[in-house]
Every structure is written in C-alpha cells, then in structure tokens.
Enzyme design. Sequence first.
Site, PDB file in Angstrom:
ATOM      1  N   LYS A  71      35.514  52.796 -12.181  1.00 60.73           N
ATOM      2  CA  LYS A  71      36.908  53.217 -11.567  1.00 60.73           C
ATOM      3  C   LYS A  71      37.111  53.643 -11.769  1.00 60.73           C
ATOM      4  O   LYS A  71      37.217  55.207 -13.160  1.00 60.73           O
ATOM      5  CB  LYS A  71      37.776  52.266 -12.076  1.00 60.73           C
ATOM      6  N   SER A 148      44.898  48.033 -10.764  1.00 64.00           N
ATOM      7  CA  SER A 148      45.610  48.986  -9.988  1.00 64.00           C
ATOM      8  C   SER A 148      43.116  49.787 -10.055  1.00 64.00           C
ATOM      9  O   SER A 148      42.371  49.610  -9.430  1.00 64.00           O
ATOM     10  CB  SER A 148      44.907  50.215 -10.544  1.00 64.00           C
ATOM     11  N   SER A 172      45.741  44.849 -14.212  1.00 64.12           N
ATOM     12  CA  SER A 172      44.689  45.511 -13.393  1.00 64.12           C
ATOM     13  C   SER A 172      43.519  45.210 -13.743  1.00 64.12           C
ATOM     14  O   SER A 172      43.028  45.805 -12.677  1.00 64.12           O
ATOM     15  CB  SER A 172      44.784  47.756 -13.869  1.00 64.12           C
TER      16      SER A 172
END
Length: 484
Positions: A71, A148, A172
């Site tokens: 990520k 996220s 997230s």
Amino acid sequence: MEIHEYARLDAIALRELIATGKVSAAEVEEVARRALELANARLNALTMPLFSPALEHAGRGPFAGVPFLIKDSAPLAEGVPFSIGTRAIPPHITAERDTEVMSRFRAAGLVTLGQTTAPEMAISFATESARYGITRNPWDLDRGTGGSSGGSAALVAAGAVPMAHGSDGAGSIRIPASACGLVGLKPTRGRTPAGPGADEHGFGMSYDFALTRTVRDAAHLLDAVAGPGVGDKYEVPRPARPYAGELGAEPERLRVALSVRSWSGGTVDPEVAEATIAAARLLEEFGHDVGEAGPEVTPEEIVEGCRHQLAAVAAPYLMAPVDLPKQVFAEVAWKVVEEARSLSAMELLAGFARQNALTRKVGAFFTRYDLLVTPTLAWPPAPHGTFDFDDAEQTTTGWLESIFQYGPFTMLFNVSGQPAISLPLGQSSGGLPIGVQLVAPYGREDLLLRLAARFEEAMPWCDRTPPHHVAAGQAGSDSGSSAR
C-alpha cells in the site's frame, strides 16, 4: 495456469501448487500480472505500473512465489517511490530503507508486484484523491472501496492477488475489508513491528498487516510477520502456539457483548444491524453467552482521542526541507498540516492523556467480556463523492466526525490497542458486502482467528465473487498456459 483458475485460489493454495511443482512460481507471477492489469483497468487501484522485475524476495518461505502488493501508505520498501496519495510528495522521492514489516514480507517469499492506492494522507474512509483519482469497488463501480487501504482491498476482492498489505489507523484495514467483502485483521498494538524508523506509527494508533480472502491466509501471514523487531520499545506477549494452529480449535465458552447502536450517535443501516445480530445468534448456537453491551465511551471521547494522531500524519510534511504550497494539498489535508503546525507540546500531551483514559476504559470492559461483536461499517459501501476531502468549509474535527458517522465502530480500538477483525458475514439486498467486526482482549488474536475460522466454516463466503472479478468470463478464453 489460467486467470480463472488462479483468481479463485488463496495464498496457501497457490503456495502448495508451487511447492509440489504443479505450477511454477514464474507461471503464477505471469498470470498475476495479467490479472492485475485486467482488474486495474476497471478499478484504478494501482499507483504506478507494475514493478518489473518484482521486488526482491526470499526464494523460500511460507509464501514463496505468492503474488503480493504493498500500500502507498508510507516509505515502506527501499527504492520504491511513495506519495501517501498526495501531490505534495514528488514522484522521484523514494524510501531510503525497508521497514521491518517489509523485510518480513520479503523473507516470507512474497512476490511484491505493485503498489496500491490510498487517499491523501491516508485519513479518509474513501480511496479517492486528486493524485490518483477514484478507486472503484469490484462489487459496484459506483461505490467506494473504503479507506485507507482501498486499493489493496479492491484488487484482492477482484481476485488479482490473494492478499495485499494494508495499514489501519482508524479502521483502514477493517473498513475496506467490509466494503469489499474480505477478511481484515487489525493486530494488537505492537504485534507487528513499526521499526526501524519508528517505535509507534501514529502515536501507537496505526498498525501494519494485510487484507485477505481467507482466514487461514491471515493466520499464516501473521505467523510470518508478528513479533518485535530488534530494539523495539514494546513487546506483546507471544502466543502459546502458531496462529495457524488456532484454525479448527474450539474456543472456550465466551462472554460475548453485542453492540449495534452507532457509537457516533448516527444511524446504522437495518441490513447491517441484522447481519451483525445474525452473527451473534450463531455465537449463541456455538454455545457462548451473548448479551447487549459496549464500552462506556462517548462520541466526543472517541473523536478527541483520535485527533492528535493527525499531528503524526502531518509530521513528514512539516519536516520536509522545502516549503509546501497550499495548492498541492486538498483542503482537508492542508488544514491537517496547519493544525499540526500550530499544536503545542501541552496540547499533544493532553491528547496522550485522552488516549490513555480511553485505553483504560476499554481495558476495563474486556475484564467483563471475552469478545465484542459490532458492525464494521454503519452502512453498505458508500457511493463515490460521499466524503468531500476538498471542502473549503470543513474543519479537521468536522472531518473526523463525518467519517465517524460511516465507520463508528473501528476508531476506538486503534486508540485502545485491542485486536479486531472484520469478516464478510452479510450481503445487502442489493448484493453489496456487509462486514461484521469481532474484537478481543489485548493480545488475543488467537481467539479472533479461532472464531473467524468457525464463522468461515458455518457461513462460507469464498464462493461469493463480485461482478467485476477477474475470473468473470475468463474460463476457456484465457490465453495463459495450463499448469501441468
């Protein structure tokens, strides 16, 4: 191996095929690259072209040859550019070294093929940014993937990779898992390492791990990456046995708390509440004692307990050796930078005191209960544009409150440190995934994984695939070679 064959296998199944010689690691990587290109064309979940070659990794390990993604949430892997979704970081800036958790991903044999999208500064529950645009949900292209870790979630749900790195600062990992129909485990504070550049991510509120499609992948990966790094300040008690050994184990009789009323004071969608209640009923069938209860905390306490984390989010920009113009930031991101710049030491210490008070309240709750069951999100996946990160009238507190309406059940455990997992136990009448969150006492990932495996057996989800899965329409039409 063809895409439709590859995309329905979890990481452990892929590793077994490679280990037994039924398919080569090179064949798996080649089909993964095609699957990723196909999925990304629909979902916009990669930040850049795929790495060529893949990032260096060990040829041996529990996941040797298994495709993986990281990520865009931090300078994670040496030499790899990062932006955390913002235009403020130029494309030529790269990570100077691996984080400890990245070193462990490599040592496990994971083949890292690319980097996934995140919202600006990773402080939104919608993976939409001016830098990368909108990341789309494979269940409904008009819906968000959560945030996220939304890019990772989209590509795992679409079958492009069996699992991908995520980080969780307020939900997230769990929120994208809920939005995309995946397993999302947030470990105990300190279970996965934050070093060598930090002792605690986000003042102890952010955690690295991954999104997976199966519970066994989560258990085996936690075995591969858990434990302190050299010189770490904190060490969580180690489990009595490997986490993979918890799969199939029967938990003791548990005192289970159920909470479906929103902790933000907002609304919970009736279908979300019903899916959560159904999970609690199943726990009763398993022989556990279930009653309605939740930690005695107010919405204001939770939001204020999270606010000082924003200073940690903004710190890299404040310490940058160049002036950063307002124009390169979205409005909310710029206000986060401004608030962090004006924060005094005493205000920061007051934030730590609020975090400490919340942590003790939640710890006291888990002296009375062994497990808490809640929804993960208050609603099914939100349409794009639900959260306006470029609203000039928005304040940082107002922003936290707005995303807290959508994800009212996750933030608290980032503050207090307990492990929590989102499982894809429901679907809306419109076919959208609904996640249910299980939270255990500090250090009890073993308990979560035992229960998650029971749920996966009783309420299997792996055969549910989204409309924009890479295997859709691929059987018999893929140009890849068949495994022998």
